[in-house]
Design an enzyme around this catalytic site. Structure first.
Site, short mmCIF file in Angstrom:
data_model
loop_
_atom_site.label_atom_id
_atom_site.label_comp_id
_atom_site.label_asym_id
_atom_site.label_seq_id
_atom_site.Cartn_x
_atom_site.Cartn_y
_atom_site.Cartn_z
N ARG A 15 0.94 -1.28 -0.03
CA ARG A 15 -0.10 0.16 -0.01
C ARG A 15 0.94 1.24 0.05
O ARG A 15 2.18 1.23 0.20
CB ARG A 15 -0.97 -0.12 1.33
CG ARG A 15 -2.05 -1.05 1.28
CD ARG A 15 -2.71 -1.34 2.57
NE ARG A 15 -1.95 -1.57 3.67
CZ ARG A 15 -2.23 -1.72 4.87
NH1 ARG A 15 -3.43 -1.24 5.08
NH2 ARG A 15 -1.44 -2.30 5.80
N LYS A 75 2.16 2.10 7.09
CA LYS A 75 2.59 1.25 8.31
C LYS A 75 3.59 2.10 9.02
O LYS A 75 4.33 2.99 8.63
CB LYS A 75 3.48 0.15 7.90
CG LYS A 75 2.79 -0.96 6.93
CD LYS A 75 1.58 -1.30 7.47
CE LYS A 75 1.71 -2.52 8.86
NZ LYS A 75 0.61 -2.80 9.38
N TYR A 94 -0.45 4.58 10.49
CA TYR A 94 -0.86 3.50 11.49
C TYR A 94 0.54 3.39 12.48
O TYR A 94 1.68 3.52 11.92
CB TYR A 94 -0.93 2.26 10.95
CG TYR A 94 -2.59 2.11 10.33
CD1 TYR A 94 -3.56 2.15 11.14
CD2 TYR A 94 -2.56 1.75 9.11
CE1 TYR A 94 -4.92 2.21 10.82
CE2 TYR A 94 -3.83 1.62 8.59
CZ TYR A 94 -4.76 1.82 9.37
OH TYR A 94 -6.22 1.60 8.64
N HIS A 96 0.28 1.90 15.90
CA HIS A 96 0.37 0.74 16.88
C HIS A 96 1.45 0.43 17.89
O HIS A 96 2.29 -0.39 17.91
CB HIS A 96 0.38 -0.80 15.98
CG HIS A 96 -0.84 -0.59 14.99
ND1 HIS A 96 -2.13 -0.90 15.53
CD2 HIS A 96 -1.03 -0.64 13.72
CE1 HIS A 96 -2.96 -0.83 14.68
NE2 HIS A 96 -2.32 -0.61 13.28
N GLU A 118 -4.76 4.81 13.89
CA GLU A 118 -5.86 4.05 14.73
C GLU A 118 -6.26 4.49 15.97
O GLU A 118 -7.41 3.99 16.54
CB GLU A 118 -5.11 2.71 15.10
CG GLU A 118 -3.88 2.69 15.99
CD GLU A 118 -2.55 3.20 15.53
OE1 GLU A 118 -2.44 3.37 14.28
OE2 GLU A 118 -1.59 3.19 16.40
N SER A 134 -11.46 -2.95 7.93
CA SER A 134 -12.09 -3.99 8.29
C SER A 134 -13.27 -4.44 7.18
O SER A 134 -13.60 -5.37 6.95
CB SER A 134 -13.03 -3.41 9.67
OG SER A 134 -12.47 -3.79 10.79
N VAL A 267 -10.80 -13.64 10.89
CA VAL A 267 -10.35 -12.25 10.85
C VAL A 267 -9.92 -11.49 12.18
O VAL A 267 -9.03 -10.63 12.09
CB VAL A 267 -11.34 -11.38 10.12
CG1 VAL A 267 -10.92 -10.17 9.91
CG2 VAL A 267 -11.89 -12.12 8.83
N ASP A 270 -5.78 -10.80 14.63
CA ASP A 270 -4.88 -9.71 14.95
C ASP A 270 -5.18 -9.48 16.41
O ASP A 270 -4.19 -8.52 17.00
CB ASP A 270 -5.02 -8.39 14.02
CG ASP A 270 -6.30 -7.87 13.99
OD1 ASP A 270 -7.25 -8.55 14.42
OD2 ASP A 270 -6.45 -6.65 13.73
N1 LIG Z 1 -6.91 -10.10 10.00
C1 LIG Z 1 -7.11 -8.79 9.37
O1 LIG Z 1 -6.46 -8.54 8.48
C2 LIG Z 1 -7.83 -7.63 9.83
C3 LIG Z 1 -8.28 -6.49 9.24
C4 LIG Z 1 -9.17 -5.48 9.75
C5 LIG Z 1 -9.95 -5.88 11.06
N2 LIG Z 1 -9.57 -6.98 11.62
C6 LIG Z 1 -10.05 -7.33 12.99
O2 LIG Z 1 -11.27 -7.86 12.89
C7 LIG Z 1 -12.08 -7.67 14.07
C8 LIG Z 1 -13.33 -7.28 13.77
O3 LIG Z 1 -13.38 -5.85 13.87
P1 LIG Z 1 -14.60 -4.98 13.50
O4 LIG Z 1 -14.08 -3.56 13.03
O5 LIG Z 1 -15.65 -5.82 12.86
O6 LIG Z 1 -14.84 -4.63 14.81
P2 LIG Z 1 -16.45 -4.09 15.13
O7 LIG Z 1 -16.43 -3.54 16.62
O8 LIG Z 1 -17.13 -3.37 14.12
O9 LIG Z 1 -17.32 -5.29 15.46
C9 LIG Z 1 -17.19 -6.40 16.20
C10 LIG Z 1 -18.52 -7.04 16.81
O10 LIG Z 1 -18.04 -8.10 17.67
C11 LIG Z 1 -19.34 -8.59 18.48
N3 LIG Z 1 -18.79 -9.01 19.89
C12 LIG Z 1 -18.17 -8.71 20.73
N4 LIG Z 1 -18.01 -9.66 21.70
C13 LIG Z 1 -18.84 -10.81 21.26
C14 LIG Z 1 -19.12 -12.11 21.58
N5 LIG Z 1 -18.70 -12.52 22.89
N6 LIG Z 1 -19.91 -12.93 20.85
C15 LIG Z 1 -20.60 -12.49 19.68
N7 LIG Z 1 -20.09 -11.21 19.10
C16 LIG Z 1 -19.34 -10.44 19.95
C17 LIG Z 1 -19.58 -6.81 18.92
O11 LIG Z 1 -20.98 -6.79 19.56
C18 LIG Z 1 -19.53 -6.37 17.49
O12 LIG Z 1 -20.65 -6.16 16.60
C19 LIG Z 1 -10.93 -6.93 14.90
O13 LIG Z 1 -10.29 -7.78 15.68
C20 LIG Z 1 -10.20 -6.20 14.11
O14 LIG Z 1 -8.82 -5.69 14.50
C21 LIG Z 1 -8.57 -7.76 11.32
#
Ligand SMILES: NC(=O)c1ccc[n+]([C@@H]2O[C@H](COP(=O)([O-])OP(=O)(O)OC[C@H]3O[C@@H](n4cnc5c(N)ncnc54)[C@H](O)[C@@H]3O)[C@@H](O)[C@H]2O)c1
Length: 387
Positions: A15, A75, A94, A96, A118, A134, A267, A270
């Site tokens: 990126r 980054k 970012y 972190h 962030e 996300s 997902v 992280d």
């Molecule tokens: N791997 C990657 O490349 C990557 C990229 C982007 C985001 N992410 C990660 O994805 C994850 C989700 O991000 P997001 O932006 O959707 O967050 P978000 O806050 O929009 O959504 C999280 C959801 O999880 C729900 N939740 C919390 N505890 C729960 C439980 N016990 N049971 C069921 N649901 C529950 C919340 O109510 C919320 O609706 C984060 O950890 C984020 O860092 C990873």
């Protein structure tokens, strides 16, 4: 302001901090842009696009860092970039910092003004510069899941949408936030049978309104999750508890009841992942099996689609970059509490409390340093101004 755009040098990072359109917006506003000659290469932006946008091309990252009053990146800086950072320079990227003691030390010692994507907040208290990634990861989760469900990729040989006379695959999405909703859009679009599980009933109501009868919503419990994944072809882990490790919602024991060759895309990896058997993987070695279930747990999924991710990220960051350039750092953060929340380091002090706590360092509120110049009542208006 003189804005510098270096090429990202972290492993497998393609990126770039500004698109040519972003550079154009800055030069149109009267600022100067200096761009490393190959900065946009990984995202498919040819050099001429930046020159046409009014930027000056420079041969090396050293020159860009030496000239730029504000450096815009994606980054966090890594070791070769540390010596390039200099006192009073504004770094917008970012960061972190919480787990990165060395970078924190470098930013403080070099007295860099570090504004972290962030931790910028918007009027709703959400994190507008995390949302685009996300969205990308959520949509990718289904694309990747569909691919790994194919037999040749190691999955159980199921087509997500089925065909007439053959039922569609079952997709279970745990967490119905930004990632979960975007995953659901893709899965529904491909004709899969989709279940979303969340512990926030209001969120489930909203999802029910968005998707009507095309999805099933379930209140989160171990019982509901175990039942749903026992029949799943594709499981997407998408939970987040802000500021905490992801809760472990799927145990190794539960996986024994998941069909062989089913696919998990965690997902949330992280933040530690919401599946007991998860560990972070990379784009070069993305998958592994546990209990016959194929796990895909890449911690930086958007890196696989750098062009889309760069457009998505810079649409969200550009209004803030413009505000910083137009008003200057002090006035910009004084007029926008959401942007102010992004300031992690300033003039050798650590100005973000959670990072200070994580690293057992002294925390200095930015307001103390700015001598009360910041208006506590100013709302974060940057994103809406830009639209
Ligand atoms: N791997 C990657 O490349 C990557 C990229 C982007 C985001 N992410 C990660 O994805 C994850 C989700 O991000 P997001 O932006 O959707 O967050 P978000 O806050 O929009 O959504 C999280 C959801 O999880 C729900 N939740 C919390 N505890 C729960 C439980 N016990 N049971 C069921 N649901 C529950 C919340 O109510 C919320 O609706 C984060 O950890 C984020 O860092 C990873």
């Amino acid at each position: 302001m003189l804005v510098g755009l270096p090429k990202e040098i972290k492993d497998n990072e393609y990126r770039v901090g500004l698109t040519p359109a972003g550079v154009r917006a800055l030069t149109d506003a009267g600022h100067e842009g200096v761009v490393e000659h190959n900065a946009g290469e990984g995202s498919g932006f040819e050099i001429e696009l930046y020159t046409r946008a009014g930027a000056t091309l420079l041969d090396s990252a050293d020159e860009v860092w030496a000239q730029g009053e504000m450096i815009v990146k994606v980054k966090e800086p890594i070791a070769p970039e540390y010596p390039r950072m200099r006192e009073g320079q504004l770094l917008f990227t970012y960061l972190h910092l919480a787990p990165d003691a060395e970078l924190t030390r470098q930013l403080l010692e070099r007295k860099v003004t570090g504004v972290a994507y962030e931790t910028i907040t918007d009027r709703k208290g959400t994190l507008p510069l995390l949302t685009p990634m996300s969205e990308v990861a959520g949509r990718m989760a289904i694309q990747v899941g569909a691919q790994y469900l194919e037999k040749m990729s190691g999955g159980r040989g199921v087509l997500l949408g089925g065909v007439p006379g053959v039922p569609a695959a079952r997709v279970v999405i745990i967490g119905g936030g930004v990632v979960g909703t975007n995953a659901a859009k893709m899965a529904v679009g491909l004709g899969a049978r989709v279940t979303i599980i969340d512990n926030n009933l209001d969120r489930l109501r909203e999802l029910d309104d968005i998707f009507l009868s095309r999805i099933t919503t379930l209140a989160s419990s171990a019982y509901a999750i175990h039942g749903a994944i026992s029949e799943a072809d594709l499981i997407v882990g998408a939970v987040l508890v802000p500021g905490a490790a992801a809760p472990l919602l799927v145990t190794r024991e539960m996986l024994k009841d998941v069909p062989n060759g089913a696919v998990i895309v965690d997902v949330a990896v992280d933040q530690g992942g919401c599946i007991e058997t998860t560990h972070p993987t990379t784009h070069s070695e993305p998958t592994f099996y546990v209990e016959g279930v194929l796990h895909y747990c890449v911690a930086n999924m958007p890196g696989a689609v750098p062009r889309t991710s760069t457009f998505a990220l810079t649409s969200a960051t550009l209004p803030y970059a413009l505000k910083l350039a137009n008003k200057g750092f002090l006035e910009a953060v004084s007029s926008d509490v959401g942007l102010k929340a992004g300031v992690n380091t300033y003039a050798g002090k650590l100005t973000y409390e959670a990072v200070a706590q994580a690293q057992h360092l002294e925390y200095t509120p930015l307001d103390n340093m700015l001598g009360g110049t910041t208006a506590a009542t100013a709302a974060s208006s940057t994103a809406s101004e830009a639209r």
